[in-house]
Design an enzyme around this catalytic site. Structure first.
Site, PDB file in Angstrom:
ATOM      1  N   LEU A 193       0.771  -1.247   0.000  1.00  0.00           N
ATOM      2  CA  LEU A 193       0.000   0.000   0.000  1.00  0.00           C
ATOM      3  C   LEU A 193       0.802   1.297   0.000  1.00  0.00           C
ATOM      4  O   LEU A 193       0.292   2.346  -0.410  1.00  0.00           O
ATOM      5  CB  LEU A 193      -0.929   0.009   1.231  1.00  0.00           C
ATOM      6  CG  LEU A 193      -1.895  -1.171   1.331  1.00  0.00           C
ATOM      7  CD1 LEU A 193      -2.635  -1.135   2.656  1.00  0.00           C
ATOM      8  CD2 LEU A 193      -2.887  -1.145   0.174  1.00  0.00           C
ATOM      9  N   TYR A 201      -1.661 -12.198  13.957  1.00  0.00           N
ATOM     10  CA  TYR A 201      -1.956 -10.976  13.197  1.00  0.00           C
ATOM     11  C   TYR A 201      -3.211 -10.300  13.762  1.00  0.00           C
ATOM     12  O   TYR A 201      -3.219  -9.115  14.097  1.00  0.00           O
ATOM     13  CB  TYR A 201      -2.152 -11.368  11.733  1.00  0.00           C
ATOM     14  CG  TYR A 201      -2.587 -10.274  10.794  1.00  0.00           C
ATOM     15  CD1 TYR A 201      -1.841  -9.121  10.628  1.00  0.00           C
ATOM     16  CD2 TYR A 201      -3.748 -10.433  10.010  1.00  0.00           C
ATOM     17  CE1 TYR A 201      -2.236  -8.131   9.726  1.00  0.00           C
ATOM     18  CE2 TYR A 201      -4.140  -9.458   9.110  1.00  0.00           C
ATOM     19  CZ  TYR A 201      -3.382  -8.313   8.972  1.00  0.00           C
ATOM     20  OH  TYR A 201      -3.776  -7.344   8.080  1.00  0.00           O
ATOM     21  N   LYS A 210      -3.631  -6.820  15.909  1.00  0.00           N
ATOM     22  CA  LYS A 210      -4.456  -5.724  15.395  1.00  0.00           C
ATOM     23  C   LYS A 210      -5.499  -5.289  16.436  1.00  0.00           C
ATOM     24  O   LYS A 210      -5.769  -4.092  16.584  1.00  0.00           O
ATOM     25  CB  LYS A 210      -5.126  -6.113  14.072  1.00  0.00           C
ATOM     26  CG  LYS A 210      -4.137  -6.177  12.906  1.00  0.00           C
ATOM     27  CD  LYS A 210      -3.531  -4.804  12.620  1.00  0.00           C
ATOM     28  CE  LYS A 210      -2.540  -4.791  11.505  1.00  0.00           C
ATOM     29  NZ  LYS A 210      -1.922  -3.470  11.291  1.00  0.00           N
TER      30      LYS A 210
END
Ligand code: AKB
Length: 378
Positions: free
Chosen positions: A70, A198, A202
Site C-alpha cells: 500500500l 496478526y 491488530k
C-alpha cells in the site's frame, strides 16, 4: 493558585480534546521514555517555529512499511495533494530506483525507537501512517517475529506519536475478528477473539490507540481494511492474496489453483478505494469522528464468483480448488461482510468499485503491464 491549576488543566484539556482543532492534549501528556512537555515551553516553541512548521492543512507525513502493498500508492496520492517533499516513504528494505525518483525515501526500522524519533524530529513529521506489519499467513509461520513487528513496533510508534503529538493512522483488518464474532455483517463494535497472531496484534493496536486517545488525546485513527486488491503491487503473505493472484494467472497461464474453497466469501476492496478511504479519513475533522476505529466495506465475493466475472473477459480461465488447511481455517473465522454504516454516516465513506469495475480494471492494468514488459497475454 494550585486549586486554580487543578480546575483549569482538566477543563482546558477537555475543551481542547472535544474541540474540532485536532491534535493531542500535551497538557496531560504522560512522561513516556523520559520526555515531558510543559505547556509554556510548547507554546513558545510553536510560536517561534509557526511560520514554516507543517500544519493541519499542510502536514508532513511519514509512512512506515512503505514498500509493502500500500505505501507507494498512498504516497503518490498524498504527494499530489501536499507536495512531493512532504511525504516521506520508509522501510527496512532497499527500494527499486523508481521509488527514489518519486520522492523522499528513508531507512526506518520500527523496532528502533531512536531511529524513528530522529526521522520524526528531523523531518518535522506531523502525520504518521504505520503500515509495517506481518500479515495473517506469514504471521502464523513466524509468530515471534509477528509479535515483535506488530506489537513492539506499534508500541514504538504509539509512544512517538504521543510524544510528538502526531496524527497517527494504523490500519486494522477483517482479521481482527474471529469465529465468535458476528460474521454477516460484522459491526464496528462486537466480540473480537481472533485466532491468529496478526488478528491479536491488530485488536491490541485498536485498543491501545483508543486508550491513548481517551486518556491523553492522541489523534489515533484506524480503519479495518478488507482484503485489498491491486494490480501494480503484490500483497505480502495474507489469506486474501488469491484474489490478486487469480488475475495474474488468468492473463499468464489461464489456470489458477485456489488455496480456498470455491464458496469462501470474504470482504474485498480495490486499492483505489482503500487509498481514498485512508486519505479522506485522515483529513476528516476530529469532531466528525464518533469512533477511532471504523470498518470500511466495498464488496464481498467467493473465489467462484470472481472467477465467473473474470471469465466474461477471459473465457478460458480454469480454476482448480485445493484448500490449504491453515488459510482455509483463517478465512472461515473472518467476517463474510462488513457493516460500514458508521464510516458512511460520520465522514462520508462510500466505495466506488464493485466486482464488475474491479475485475475490468485489474484485467486491463495487468494486460497493459504484461504488454509493455513484452510478456505474452493468455
Ligand atoms: C490478510 O489476508 O492477511 C490481509 C488482511 C485481510 O488483513 N490481506
Amino acid at each position: 493558585m494550585l486549586s486554580g491549576v487543578r480546575v483549569w488543566v482538566p477543563l482546558a484539556a477537555t475543551l481542547f480534546r472535544t474541540s474540532c482543532l485536532g491534535g493531542c492534549n500535551r497538557m496531560r501528556s504522560p512522561q513516556f521514555r523520559g520526555f515531558s512537555w510543559s505547556p509554556r515551553l510548547i507554546s513558545r516553541w510553536n510560536t517561534r517555529d509557526s511560520i514554516d512548521l507543517p500544519n493541519e492543512d499542510n502536514p508532513r507525513i511519514l509512512i512506515t512499511g512503505g514498500l509493502g502493498q500500500l505505501g507507494v500508492g498512498l504516497a503518490e496520492i498524498l504527494r499530489k495533494q501536499y507536495g512531493k517533499e512532504n511525504v516521506i516513504l520508509s522501510d527496512i528494505k532497499k527500494p527499486p530506483p523508481e521509488v527514489y525518483q518519486c520522492g523522499p525515501f528513508v531507512y526506518a526500522d520500527v523496532l528502533d525507537y531512536k531511529n524513528l524519533r530522529e526521522l520524526v524530529v528531523n523531518y518535522r513529521i506531523t502525520w504518521l501512517v504505520h503500515y509495517s506489519a506481518l500479515l495473517s499467513v506469514v504471521g502464523e509461520a513466524n509468530v515471534a517475529l509477528a509479535r515483535k513487528i506488530n506489537i513492539t513496533g506499534l508500541h514504538n510508534v504509539l509512544d512517538l506519536a504521543l510524544e510528538s503529538c502526531l496524527r497517527l493512522f494504523v490500519p486494522s483488518t477483517i482479521g481482527a475478528f474471529g469465529p465468535t464474532s458476528p460474521r454477516d455483517p460484522a459491526p464496528d463494535l462486537c466480540v473480537q477473539r481472533p485466532r491468529t497472531i496478526y488478528g491479536v496484534s491488530k485488536v491490541h493496536g485498536e485498543l491501545m490507540g483508543e486508550y491513548l486517545h481517551h486518556k491523553y488525546g492522541l489523534d489515533f485513527r484506524c480503519l479495518r481494511y478488507p482484503g485489498v486488491i491491486s494490480a501494480n503491487t503484490q500483497p505480502g503473505g495474507g489469506t486474501t492474496d488469491y484474489a490478486v493472484q487469480i488475475f495474474h494467472d488468468a492473463l499468464s497461464t489461464g489456470h489458477h489453483e485456489c488455496y480456498l474453497r470455491a464458496d469462501t466469501r470474504l470482504p474485498m476492496m480495490h486499492i483505489g478505494d482503500c487509498h481514498r478511504a485512508t486519505v479522506e479519513f485522515m483529513q476528516a475533522p476530529e469532531c466528525q469522528l464518533s469512533l477511532r476505529t471504523y470498518n470500511i466495506a466495498a464488496m464481498s465475493f467467493t473465489p467462484e464468483e470472481v472467477a465467473t466475472e473474470i471469465r466474461k473477459h477471459v473465457p478460458h480461465l480454469k480454476v482448480t480448488y485445493n484448500p490449504d488447511p491453515v488459510r482455509q481455517t483463517i478465512a472461515d473465522s473472518w467476517p463474510v461482510r462488513f457493516d460500514d454504516s458508521n464510516a458512511r454516516r460520520d465522514w462520508g465513506w462510500k466505495s466506488m468499485y464493485g466486482l464488475e469495475e474491479l475485475v475490468s480494471d485489474m484485467l486491463s492494468s495487468i494486460h497493459d503491464k504484461r504488454t509493455s514488459a513484452g510478456l505474452p497475454v493468455s
